[in-house]
Motif scaffolding. Structure first.
Motif, PDB file in Angstrom:
ATOM      1  N   ARG A  68      -5.122 -33.815 -12.052  1.00 38.45           N
ATOM      2  CA  ARG A  68      -4.993 -34.599 -13.281  1.00 38.45           C
ATOM      3  C   ARG A  68      -5.649 -35.975 -13.148  1.00 38.45           C
ATOM      4  O   ARG A  68      -6.150 -36.528 -14.122  1.00 38.45           O
ATOM      5  N   LEU A  69      -5.627 -36.532 -11.926  1.00 35.16           N
ATOM      6  CA  LEU A  69      -6.205 -37.850 -11.697  1.00 35.16           C
ATOM      7  C   LEU A  69      -7.715 -37.811 -11.474  1.00 35.16           C
ATOM      8  O   LEU A  69      -8.349 -38.853 -11.342  1.00 35.16           O
ATOM      9  N   GLY A  70      -8.280 -36.612 -11.398  1.00 37.26           N
ATOM     10  CA  GLY A  70      -9.718 -36.491 -11.196  1.00 37.26           C
ATOM     11  C   GLY A  70     -10.146 -36.597  -9.750  1.00 37.26           C
ATOM     12  O   GLY A  70     -11.342 -36.724  -9.464  1.00 37.26           O
ATOM     13  N   SER A  71      -9.205 -36.535  -8.816  1.00 36.98           N
ATOM     14  CA  SER A  71      -9.544 -36.584  -7.398  1.00 36.98           C
ATOM     15  C   SER A  71     -10.136 -35.272  -6.905  1.00 36.98           C
ATOM     16  O   SER A  71     -10.779 -35.236  -5.851  1.00 36.98           O
ATOM     17  N   CYS A  72      -9.890 -34.203  -7.636  1.00 36.28           N
ATOM     18  CA  CYS A  72     -10.373 -32.888  -7.230  1.00 36.28           C
ATOM     19  C   CYS A  72     -10.484 -32.010  -8.461  1.00 36.28           C
ATOM     20  O   CYS A  72     -10.052 -32.378  -9.564  1.00 36.28           O
ATOM     21  N   THR A  73     -11.047 -30.836  -8.269  1.00 36.28           N
ATOM     22  CA  THR A  73     -11.075 -29.807  -9.302  1.00 36.28           C
ATOM     23  C   THR A  73     -10.060 -28.730  -8.931  1.00 36.28           C
ATOM     24  O   THR A  73      -9.657 -28.631  -7.760  1.00 36.28           O
ATOM     25  N   PRO A  74      -9.612 -27.925  -9.883  1.00 36.83           N
ATOM     26  CA  PRO A  74      -8.595 -26.926  -9.562  1.00 36.83           C
ATOM     27  C   PRO A  74      -8.972 -25.995  -8.413  1.00 36.83           C
ATOM     28  O   PRO A  74      -8.106 -25.562  -7.647  1.00 36.83           O
ATOM     29  N   ASP A  75     -10.267 -25.695  -8.265  1.00 47.14           N
ATOM     30  CA  ASP A  75     -10.669 -24.764  -7.213  1.00 47.14           C
ATOM     31  C   ASP A  75     -10.669 -25.394  -5.819  1.00 47.14           C
ATOM     32  O   ASP A  75     -10.987 -24.729  -4.838  1.00 47.14           O
ATOM     33  N   GLN A  76     -10.283 -26.667  -5.720  1.00 50.64           N
ATOM     34  CA  GLN A  76     -10.107 -27.293  -4.412  1.00 50.64           C
ATOM     35  C   GLN A  76      -8.658 -27.276  -3.951  1.00 50.64           C
ATOM     36  O   GLN A  76      -8.380 -27.620  -2.792  1.00 50.64           O
ATOM     37  N   CYS A  77      -7.730 -26.897  -4.801  1.00 52.32           N
ATOM     38  CA  CYS A  77      -6.303 -26.906  -4.444  1.00 52.32           C
ATOM     39  C   CYS A  77      -6.014 -25.770  -3.469  1.00 52.32           C
ATOM     40  O   CYS A  77      -6.126 -24.593  -3.820  1.00 52.32           O
ATOM     41  N   ALA A  78      -5.636 -26.131  -2.246  1.00 50.68           N
ATOM     42  CA  ALA A  78      -5.459 -25.141  -1.193  1.00 50.68           C
ATOM     43  C   ALA A  78      -4.018 -24.675  -1.043  1.00 50.68           C
ATOM     44  O   ALA A  78      -3.767 -23.595  -0.513  1.00 50.68           O
ATOM     45  N   GLN A  79      -3.060 -25.486  -1.463  1.00 53.49           N
ATOM     46  CA  GLN A  79      -1.645 -25.145  -1.301  1.00 53.49           C
ATOM     47  C   GLN A  79      -1.108 -24.518  -2.580  1.00 53.49           C
ATOM     48  O   GLN A  79      -1.269 -25.075  -3.671  1.00 53.49           O
ATOM     49  N   THR A  80      -0.470 -23.364  -2.447  1.00 55.90           N
ATOM     50  CA  THR A  80       0.195 -22.728  -3.585  1.00 55.90           C
ATOM     51  C   THR A  80       1.531 -22.158  -3.134  1.00 55.90           C
ATOM     52  O   THR A  80       1.763 -21.939  -1.943  1.00 55.90           O
ATOM     53  N   VAL A  81       2.388 -21.938  -4.095  1.00 56.24           N
ATOM     54  CA  VAL A  81       3.643 -21.220  -3.856  1.00 56.24           C
ATOM     55  C   VAL A  81       3.533 -19.861  -4.540  1.00 56.24           C
ATOM     56  O   VAL A  81       3.200 -19.769  -5.726  1.00 56.24           O
ATOM     57  N   LEU A  82       3.780 -18.817  -3.776  1.00 53.77           N
ATOM     58  CA  LEU A  82       3.766 -17.455  -4.300  1.00 53.77           C
ATOM     59  C   LEU A  82       5.165 -17.101  -4.798  1.00 53.77           C
ATOM     60  O   LEU A  82       6.151 -17.280  -4.078  1.00 53.77           O
ATOM     61  N   ALA A  83       5.246 -16.613  -6.030  1.00 53.75           N
ATOM     62  CA  ALA A  83       6.546 -16.267  -6.614  1.00 53.75           C
ATOM     63  C   ALA A  83       6.415 -14.968  -7.400  1.00 53.75           C
ATOM     64  O   ALA A  83       5.306 -14.499  -7.697  1.00 53.75           O
ATOM     65  N   ARG A  84       7.567 -14.399  -7.758  1.00 56.47           N
ATOM     66  CA  ARG A  84       7.596 -13.181  -8.582  1.00 56.47           C
ATOM     67  C   ARG A  84       8.407 -13.423  -9.846  1.00 56.47           C
ATOM     68  O   ARG A  84       9.362 -14.204  -9.848  1.00 56.47           O
ATOM     69  N   ASP A 128     -10.087 -21.136   3.274  1.00 58.09           N
ATOM     70  CA  ASP A 128     -11.437 -21.536   2.876  1.00 58.09           C
ATOM     71  C   ASP A 128     -11.404 -22.895   2.177  1.00 58.09           C
ATOM     72  O   ASP A 128     -12.235 -23.774   2.457  1.00 58.09           O
ATOM     73  N   ARG A 129     -10.451 -23.089   1.280  1.00 55.37           N
ATOM     74  CA  ARG A 129     -10.342 -24.367   0.565  1.00 55.37           C
ATOM     75  C   ARG A 129      -9.923 -25.487   1.505  1.00 55.37           C
ATOM     76  O   ARG A 129     -10.453 -26.596   1.435  1.00 55.37           O
ATOM     77  N   LEU A 130      -8.947 -25.209   2.366  1.00 55.42           N
ATOM     78  CA  LEU A 130      -8.497 -26.205   3.334  1.00 55.42           C
ATOM     79  C   LEU A 130      -9.663 -26.706   4.177  1.00 55.42           C
ATOM     80  O   LEU A 130      -9.857 -27.926   4.335  1.00 55.42           O
TER      81      LEU A 130
END
Length: 362
Positions: A246-262, A17-19
């Motif tokens: 951090r640079l203001g190019s986006c808001t956190p809810d626009q970040c589409a890539q994450t790494v899943l970890a345990r 959805d974000r992508l």
């Protein structure tokens, strides 16, 4: 479809959805301004992402490596810009062969006669013409001629047989050093203005300049919209990342890539250890200010340090992490993270719906 909890960790995820929102928003902004969008493929190296960009109106792609060029040409993408100077016999031969085999469609970047001469000789011997753009330094101090030297350099290169000047290019990467968004926007616009001035000088010298190309995600809201710029080459915008937040190019809810970890260990209070380190995240910090990445939906928890396969968190949250807990981490730099992986999982909600291959890695 696979629940996220059933995936092996670490795993690279992309929120669909974000992508799709990111792709459509950038394409819409460029289309409204009448500026061509030539995304940088190095961010995703993934055909499922690339085809969505093409469907949204991308005119072609920018590439960093010969492998990216070959991969996209094999997929039938006709208009590619290799924004990296082809130095050395292998790269020179690759350019000439790519143009000969695919009937053109590839433009390269040059910034000196010394780099151009071997390419000219190889192109002439093969009976092909290599289109090029002159790279101009607008402040980043990486590649590129200084603006006052552009006409003389272009004249010298264009005098060599087998080469054809298409236009000018810059990477306004220096704007990433500016934490203040207003100053960043001004710097991006200044880079675009400087490049347009070089293009005008080349036209006055008799060169037909069809491409005036700027490129970066932090500069994507300023440099491409300077009058006279013809195209922009942002890349990171498809995923965004912690640096762009951090640079203001986006808001956190626009970040589409994450790494899943345990969480693998909590032997030391307040210092959980996860099963994802720099080989999962990349160590590219840029604007990170001491962080390896940012945790999604985990207030009070920071990702402060990493070894190759272990990440060290600092947990001051109200509900401490325990062994087996899943966490999702936004990388500092999406492009560097992509190159660490051979595949990703496309995610909607709490389900991985597809597995996508990542191509053209080193």
């Amino acid at each position: 479809m696979i629940p996220l909890a059933a995936l092996p960790t670490p795993a690279l995820l992309v929120d669909l959805d974000r992508l799709e929102r990111n792709i459509n928003a950038m394409a819409g902004a460029f289309a409204a301004a009448g500026v061509a969008l030539r995304p940088h493929i190095k961010t995703s190296k993934c055909w499922e992402v690339a085809r969505r960009q093409l469907a949204a109106g991308a005119t072609g792609f920018t590439c960093s490596t010969a492998a990216e060029v070959a991969w996209l040409q094999g997929r039938g993408v006709a208009d590619l810009l290799w924004a990296h100077i082809p130095i050395g016999p292998r790269k020179v031969a690759f350019v000439v062969d790519a143009i000969a085999q695919h009937g053109g469609g590839l433009t390269v970047s040059l910034d000196s006669v010394e780099a151009a001469r071997p390419l000219s000789a190889a192109a002439t011997a093969a009976g092909v013409t290599v289109p090029f753009v002159l790279e101009v330094d607008t402040g980043h101090a990486r590649l590129g001629v200084q603006p006052p030297e552009a006409v003389a350099t272009a004249t010298a290169i264009a005098a060599l047989p087998g080469l054809r000047l298409r236009g000018v290019l810059t990477h306004e990467g220096h704007v990433s050093a500016l934490a203040d968004r207003t100053a960043l926007e001004r710097a991006g616009a200044a880079a675009g203005t400087l490049l347009v001035g070089v293009a005008d000088a080349l036209r006055s010298a008799g060169f037909p300049v069809e491409m005036v190309s700027v490129g970066s995600t932090p500069g994507a809201t300023s440099a491409p919209f300077v009058a006279g710029v013809t195209e922009g080459r942002p890349g990171t915008y498809v995923y965004f990342d912690a640096n762009q937040t951090r640079l203001g190019s986006c808001t956190p809810d626009q970040c589409a890539q994450t790494v899943l970890a345990r969480v693998a260990s909590v032997q030391r209070p307040g210092r959980p250890i996860i099963d994802a380190g720099v080989k999962a995240m990349s160590s590219d910090a840029i604007a990170a200010a001491g962080a390896v990445g940012v945790l999604l939906n985990r207030p009070g928890v920071t990702f402060t340090e990493a070894n190759e396969e272990h990440g060290f968190l600092h947990d001051t949250g109200a509900v401490p992490l325990v062994v087996g807990d899943l966490v999702r981490l936004v990388p500092n730099h999406a492009c560097g993270t992509t190159n660490m992986w051979s595949h990703l999982y496309a995610v909607r909600g709490a389900l991985a719906v597809e597995r996508w291959e990542i191509s053209a890695r080193y």
